[in-house]
Design an enzyme around this catalytic site. Structure first.
Site, PDB file in Angstrom:
ATOM      1  N   ARG A 138       6.567  29.339 -24.178  1.00 18.91           N
ATOM      2  CA  ARG A 138       5.492  29.513 -23.191  1.00 18.91           C
ATOM      3  C   ARG A 138       5.134  30.985 -22.979  1.00 18.91           C
ATOM      4  O   ARG A 138       3.944  31.326 -22.944  1.00 18.91           O
ATOM      5  CB  ARG A 138       5.890  28.837 -21.870  1.00 18.91           C
ATOM      6  CG  ARG A 138       5.934  27.312 -21.951  1.00 18.91           C
ATOM      7  CD  ARG A 138       6.390  26.687 -20.653  1.00 18.91           C
ATOM      8  NE  ARG A 138       7.743  27.112 -20.313  1.00 18.91           N
ATOM      9  CZ  ARG A 138       8.324  26.874 -19.145  1.00 18.91           C
ATOM     10  NH1 ARG A 138       7.666  26.226 -18.193  1.00 18.91           N
ATOM     11  NH2 ARG A 138       9.553  27.277 -18.919  1.00 18.91           N
TER      12      ARG A 138
ATOM     13  N   ASN B 139       5.734  23.056 -20.150  1.00 15.48           N
ATOM     14  CA  ASN B 139       6.582  22.098 -20.851  1.00 15.48           C
ATOM     15  C   ASN B 139       6.312  20.716 -20.293  1.00 15.48           C
ATOM     16  O   ASN B 139       6.032  20.562 -19.097  1.00 15.48           O
ATOM     17  CB  ASN B 139       8.066  22.423 -20.641  1.00 15.48           C
ATOM     18  CG  ASN B 139       8.506  23.667 -21.391  1.00 15.48           C
ATOM     19  OD1 ASN B 139       7.880  24.069 -22.363  1.00 15.48           O
ATOM     20  ND2 ASN B 139       9.592  24.275 -20.948  1.00 15.48           N
TER      21      ASN B 139
END
Length: 758
Positions: free
Chosen positions: A19, A37
């Site tokens: 990320r 996520n």
């Protein structure tokens, strides 16, 4: 034109800095949106110029974060969304977990440098990690991989760590394991009575180093469990550890403090260097020819010409390495045959009689793991995984098509693992061990339950070995009744064969594949003990097409522990003198009487190896599994195929003439042929017989599995003899030993006919 896209990435993409990487890339390309996520991987929403979005996807797929592994990616245009900026948003759990888990990663060069830099705030902090390294599976309680789903959740980040965590330009941006000495994990050194020895944090590892140099045995808690450590150059201390750990001969792993020292003392290949410096950082078995150093070789690896070498892979071991000048033993913290210990109190109570000192820390280990172990063959540098655990488990990256059936496979018995398909992926546990041990069995059952808890799924089907007395089979039966699931038995060697077919995606190919499945023991379809099997596979059907000619299975499990019994079983009258040196006359009479009444037979290649090792005076009693076979290979340094002879050919019956093979080998031995030449010819005979069997059945694609194929000399011979006429397939991401049985059971159930349902 401004557009919006939804991008989904699956694979090993959580706990790897994915990320933060996406965030920085999106900002560079002037894109707005979000990344988070979810239960399937990473989901990204992007708004911006279409060419920038396509560039984003291309760069992300071609150059992902260094320890990530992308399995699939999709990018589709959606209704235009307006975002003020690009941001990382918290993970939301909305459905069942459907992503690959994340194994532990060895400490990266950046973090290793920081803990040794006196000007850095993480100087001497042993739990220094970032998005590229550190424990993952060891600390996982559930998923998605967020801090509050790990055992680090109880350590609240200090303001400085929080600043790093929220800074997009920092290496620890959204690093879930981020901590430092102010807010993180603490360590303590105690003596064998539990008294805490007070040392400043900066002096702790210096003191540990001094104790090791003085001859102490130390139980050191690492991030995946305890290690028992001592000076590897001190013969008395190493032997004392052997005696206390109840491990008479099995080799110890050796931790080298630096590559410089290792390169000076041992000859490394590029494959060795790559493995020892990889993110997985396994123990690597290395030949000790031309060894230059002061290791206590006799005590570390009795009778062996090879050593198990490892390099520091955590901050704990890296800091320790800075305060020792010598290699140290770093073996699993347990008694021989028991599982690795990870709980502080359990360690103290269990190993108080073994360790002189204890080094504990207060981070709970959710999933204890042994160190993984690999070896490379000498001639062709073929990699063989001996133990698949830390750094590899619990992921499998190949494809397995299970449909919607949720499958739990209980594996074998001696080198147990558990396989689970609760979604689109297959998960394979770390190596668990021999289920005869109660503590191993307890961890085995806990692991099965843990898988079901993490994925919040119960299996529709449970798979067990066909051996009715395996503990894994018994537990599978009990669990099947408890959960009211289907139960299927899978024959042991067919599971081995299916594991290779699965790894190489061979189930749907045209043409037959011959399976060569050789190991020590497995319950056969005819009730005998198999272990020297040839199969053919085609169109979902596995058929047994040949095997070693049967010989007597004597004295139950004792036969596997005493290679001399295999020799007795295969011997004939002309070996009487040899047997008289290994048995008393009373023993010979008893065993001959048993042999006359015996009805249980075996085709085991493992026991044939035992018989040869006993005949050549190498090993009559195994103190650990496979000892005779390991010592047998150990007695051959190199080989020349042109100088090898075959002790047997394949008869018209199609089964390997086991007793004739051993008789001809014995004649060579009796005539004074060197032990090394006999062993080379023995291995050559086995390799040559494989190709005779392949030619008999007109099959050129050959798949190999079973513990015998941990013999890297045999593998080199097979590769050399095959040339371009045959295609050889070996287990590559899994060990050839029984660790792959759970994976093979799943593949057999999915792709092969002939399932045996209870």
């Amino acid at each position: 034109m401004i557009k919006s896209f939804k991008v989904i990435i699956t694979g090993q993409v959580q706990g790897v800095g994915f990320r933060p990487y996406v965030y920085v890339l999106a900002k560079q390309l002037d894109l707005t949106g979000t990344v988070s996520n979810n239960e399937e991987g990473v989901i990204i929403y992007l708004t911006g110029k279409e060419e920038n979005i396509r560039s984003f996807v291309s760069q992300l797929i071609e150059n992902p974060p260094k320890v990530s592994r992308i399995n699939t990616h999709t990018a589709r245009e959606i209704v235009l969304k307006d975002y003020e900026d690009f941001s990382i948003i918290p993970s939301k759990k909305g459905s069942k977990l459907n992503l690959q888990l994340t194994p532990d990663f060895a400490i990266c060069p950046d973090c290793a440098g920081e803990i040794l830099d006196a000007s850095n705030r993480r100087y001497n902090y042993p739990f220094t990690t970032c998005v590229n390294c550190g424990p993952r599976w060891a600390i996982t309680n559930t998923f998605p991989f967020e801090r509050n789903h790990t055992s680090i959740v109880e350590f609240t980040m200090c303001p400085e760590c929080e600043r790093e965590y929220t800074d997009p330009l920092d290496r620890r941006f959204h690093s879930q394991t981020n901590s430092c000495s102010k807010c993180g994990i603490g360590m303590e050194l105690t003596d064998s009575q539990g008294e805490i020895l007070q040392y400043l944090e900066t002096e702790l590892f210096e003191k540990i180093g001094e104790l090791l140099k003085s001859g102490a045995i130390i139980a050191l808690k690492n991030t995946s469990g305890y290690l028992l450590c001592c000076d590897a150059t001190n013969p008395e201390t190493v032997q004392r550890l052997r005696d206390k750990k109840n491990r008479p001969n099995k080799p110890f792993a050796i931790l080298y403090p630096s590559f410089d020292l290792l390169e000076r003392e041992l000859r490394l290949t590029n494959k060795h260097r790559e493995a020892l410096s990889s993110a997985e950082r396994p123990i690597v078995i290395i030949q000790k020819e031309a060894y230059k150093g002061s290791l206590a070789l006799k005590e570390l690896a009795p009778g062996l010409n090879q050593l198990g070498i490892m390099m520091p892979y955590t901050g704990i071991l890296q800091l320790l390495a800075e305060h020792i000048s010598m290699p140290i033993v770093a073996t699993s913290g347990n008694f021989h045959g028991s599982p690795i210990i990870s709980d502080n109190e359990d360690c103290f109570q269990t190993l108080q009689s073994v360790a002189d000192y204890f080094v504990h820390h207060n981070m709970p280990v959710s999933n204890p793991q042994d160190d993984s172990l690999v070896k490379f063959s000498s001639k062709f540098h073929h990699e063989v995984i001996f133990r698949r655990s830390r750094g590899y488990a619990p992921n499998y990256f190949g494809k397995v098509h299970s449909g919607k059936e949720k499958i739990l496979a209980m594996g074998g018995h001696l080198k147990s693992t558990i396989g689970f398909i609760p979604n689109d992926y297959i998960y394979l546990s770390q190596y668990l061990g021999n289920l005869d041990n109660y503590d191993v069995y307890t961890r085995f059952t806990q692991t099965a339950n843990r898988f079901m808890e993490i994925f919040e799924q119960k299996p529709d089907t449970i798979l067990v070995d066909s051996h009715p007395e395996y503990q894994s089979t018994q537990f599978g039966k009990e669990l099947s009744k408890e959960l009211s699931t289907n139960l299927f038995h899978v024959q042991h060697h067919k599971a081995h064969f299916a594991s290779v077919l699965g790894e190489h995606d061979l189930f749907e190919r045209d043409g037959p594949v011959m399976g060569v499945i050789w190991d020590g023991t497995g319950y056969g379809d005819d009730g005998n003990i198999w272990g020297g099997e040839f199969f053919s596979y085609q169109d979902g059907q596995i058929d047994r097409i040949g095997h070693l000619q049967y010989f007597d299975w004597l004295a139950g499990d004792k036969m596997a522990r005493e290679p001399r019994l295999s020799l007795l079983s295969l011997s004939d009258n002309h070996m009487e003198d040899t047997l008289s040196r290994k048995f008393t006359s009373q023993e010979i009479n008893i065993y001959k009487s048993i042999r006359e009444r015996n009805k249980l037979k075996t085709s085991s290649v493992g026991r044939l190896f035992d018989a040869v090792a006993s005949l050549l005076g190498i090993c009559d009693y195994n103190t650990y599994e496979g000892e005779a076979a390991i010592l047998l290979e150990n007695n051959i340094k190199e080989y020349d195929l042109s100088a090898c002879k075959s002790y047997a050919s394949l008869p018209d019956t199609g089964n390997i003439p086991t007793q004739l093979l051993l008789k001809n080998l014995y004649n060579d031995y009796a005539n004074g042929t060197s032990r090394e030449n006999i062993i080379a010819s023995f291995l050559y005979t086995l390799a040559h017989l494989v190709f005779e069997m392949a030619d008999k059945h007109k099959i050129s694609d050959l798949a190999f599995s079973g513990g015998v194929f941990q013999n890297t000399t045999l593998i080199d011979m097979l590769i050399e003899l095959a040339g371009t006429n045959y295609k050889l397939y070996f287990n590559r991401n899994l060990s050839p030993n029984d660790e792959n049985v759970s994976f093979g059971q799943i593949n057999y159930h999915i792709y092969c006919s002939g399932n045996k349902k209870q």
